[in-house]
Design a protein around this motif. Structure first.
Motif, PDB file in Angstrom:
ATOM      1  N   ALA A  98       7.060  -2.208   3.870  1.00 56.60           N
ATOM      2  CA  ALA A  98       6.313  -2.813   2.765  1.00 56.60           C
ATOM      3  C   ALA A  98       5.027  -2.041   2.489  1.00 56.60           C
ATOM      4  CB  ALA A  98       5.998  -4.274   3.095  1.00 56.60           C
ATOM      5  N   ALA A  99       4.347  -1.613   3.548  1.00 53.76           N
ATOM      6  CA  ALA A  99       3.104  -0.854   3.371  1.00 53.76           C
ATOM      7  C   ALA A  99       3.364   0.476   2.684  1.00 53.76           C
ATOM      8  CB  ALA A  99       2.426  -0.626   4.725  1.00 53.76           C
ATOM      9  N   VAL A 100       4.438   1.145   3.048  1.00 55.03           N
ATOM     10  CA  VAL A 100       4.773   2.430   2.424  1.00 55.03           C
ATOM     11  C   VAL A 100       5.005   2.246   0.924  1.00 55.03           C
ATOM     12  CG1 VAL A 100       6.549   4.239   2.319  1.00 55.03           C
ATOM     13  CG2 VAL A 100       5.622   3.534   4.525  1.00 55.03           C
ATOM     14  N   VAL A 101       5.705   1.191   0.557  1.00 57.01           N
ATOM     15  CA  VAL A 101       5.973   0.925  -0.863  1.00 57.01           C
ATOM     16  C   VAL A 101       4.673   0.635  -1.606  1.00 57.01           C
ATOM     17  CG1 VAL A 101       7.065  -0.703  -2.465  1.00 57.01           C
ATOM     18  CG2 VAL A 101       8.348   0.166  -0.499  1.00 57.01           C
ATOM     19  N   VAL A 102       3.822  -0.223  -1.050  1.00 50.35           N
ATOM     20  CA  VAL A 102       2.561  -0.579  -1.702  1.00 50.35           C
ATOM     21  C   VAL A 102       1.652   0.643  -1.818  1.00 50.35           C
ATOM     22  CG1 VAL A 102       0.426  -1.906  -1.436  1.00 50.35           C
ATOM     23  CG2 VAL A 102       2.633  -3.003  -1.067  1.00 50.35           C
ATOM     24  N   LEU A 103       1.554   1.431  -0.748  1.00 43.27           N
ATOM     25  CA  LEU A 103       0.695   2.619  -0.788  1.00 43.27           C
ATOM     26  C   LEU A 103       1.210   3.654  -1.780  1.00 43.27           C
ATOM     27  CD1 LEU A 103      -0.173   2.954   2.995  1.00 43.27           C
ATOM     28  CD2 LEU A 103      -1.663   2.149   1.151  1.00 43.27           C
ATOM     29  N   ALA A 104       2.537   3.791  -1.904  1.00 46.68           N
ATOM     30  CA  ALA A 104       3.102   4.717  -2.896  1.00 46.68           C
ATOM     31  C   ALA A 104       2.772   4.239  -4.309  1.00 46.68           C
ATOM     32  CB  ALA A 104       4.607   4.841  -2.703  1.00 46.68           C
ATOM     33  N   ALA A 105       2.861   2.933  -4.536  1.00 49.00           N
ATOM     34  CA  ALA A 105       2.524   2.388  -5.856  1.00 49.00           C
ATOM     35  C   ALA A 105       1.046   2.597  -6.171  1.00 49.00           C
ATOM     36  CB  ALA A 105       2.880   0.898  -5.905  1.00 49.00           C
ATOM     37  N   LEU A 106       0.191   2.370  -5.190  1.00 44.24           N
ATOM     38  CA  LEU A 106      -1.243   2.599  -5.407  1.00 44.24           C
ATOM     39  C   LEU A 106      -1.531   4.074  -5.691  1.00 44.24           C
ATOM     40  CD1 LEU A 106      -2.825   0.275  -2.689  1.00 44.24           C
ATOM     41  CD2 LEU A 106      -2.859  -0.045  -5.173  1.00 44.24           C
ATOM     42  N   GLU A 107      -0.829   4.943  -4.996  1.00 47.96           N
ATOM     43  CA  GLU A 107      -0.993   6.386  -5.232  1.00 47.96           C
ATOM     44  C   GLU A 107      -0.598   6.741  -6.673  1.00 47.96           C
ATOM     45  OE1 GLU A 107      -2.134  10.173  -4.329  1.00 47.96           O
ATOM     46  OE2 GLU A 107      -2.154   8.578  -2.827  1.00 47.96           O
ATOM     47  N   LEU A 108       0.474   6.141  -7.167  1.00 46.60           N
ATOM     48  CA  LEU A 108       0.890   6.380  -8.552  1.00 46.60           C
ATOM     49  C   LEU A 108      -0.154   5.893  -9.552  1.00 46.60           C
ATOM     50  CD1 LEU A 108       4.690   5.474  -8.455  1.00 46.60           C
ATOM     51  CD2 LEU A 108       3.677   7.734  -8.821  1.00 46.60           C
ATOM     52  N   LEU A 109      -0.892   4.864  -9.165  1.00 46.69           N
ATOM     53  CA  LEU A 109      -1.950   4.337 -10.025  1.00 46.69           C
ATOM     54  C   LEU A 109      -3.263   5.100  -9.875  1.00 46.69           C
ATOM     55  CD1 LEU A 109      -1.331   0.508  -9.508  1.00 46.69           C
ATOM     56  CD2 LEU A 109      -0.758   1.896 -11.527  1.00 46.69           C
TER      57      LEU A 109
END
Length: 122
Positions: A98-109
């Motif tokens: 879950a953290a990897v997914v959230v951090l990837a989304a934040l990186e995209l933002l």
């Protein structure tokens, strides 16, 4: 020559810490929803903070620090959620994912300066 960005201030560090802790707590909360009966989000954030402290204390130990830290982190999850060792490992794996997914989304933002405090490897 003028620097492009000034030094990171205390407010920026506190904000990064708070967001990282909230991301880690959210990942733990999601992990417990997947593996067992989750408690409140606040419970997950405190668990993330305790796990981060345990990790920070044990990981620097030469040779066995990483192993001691991960076992202790799983122990914190086990203790806080009253789970067995296998389910606690399951929470850890789900929280990491879950953290990897959230951090990837934040990186995209464009928000790449945060981590998932309290979730090892994320």
């Amino acid at each position: 020559m003028l620097p492009l960005a000034g030094p990171i201030g205390l407010e920026d560090r506190l904000l990064t810490f708070a967001v990282s802790l909230l991301v880690g707590g959210g990942a733990l909360h999601a992990g417990t929803h997947i593996v067992s009966d989750a408690r409140t989000y606040g419970h997950a954030v405190l668990t993330a903070l305790l796990g981060a402290v345990v990790w920070a204390l044990l990981e620097p130990i030469p040779l066995l620090g990483g192993l001691l830290a991960i076992v202790a982190w799983i122990g914190v999850v086990k203790w806080r959620y009253r789970l067995g060792w296998l389910r606690s490992v399951g929470v850890g794996v789900a929280a990491w994912a879950a953290a990897v997914v959230v951090l990837a989304a934040l990186e995209l933002l464009g928000i790449g300066s945060v981590s998932a405090l309290g979730v090892p490897g994320a």
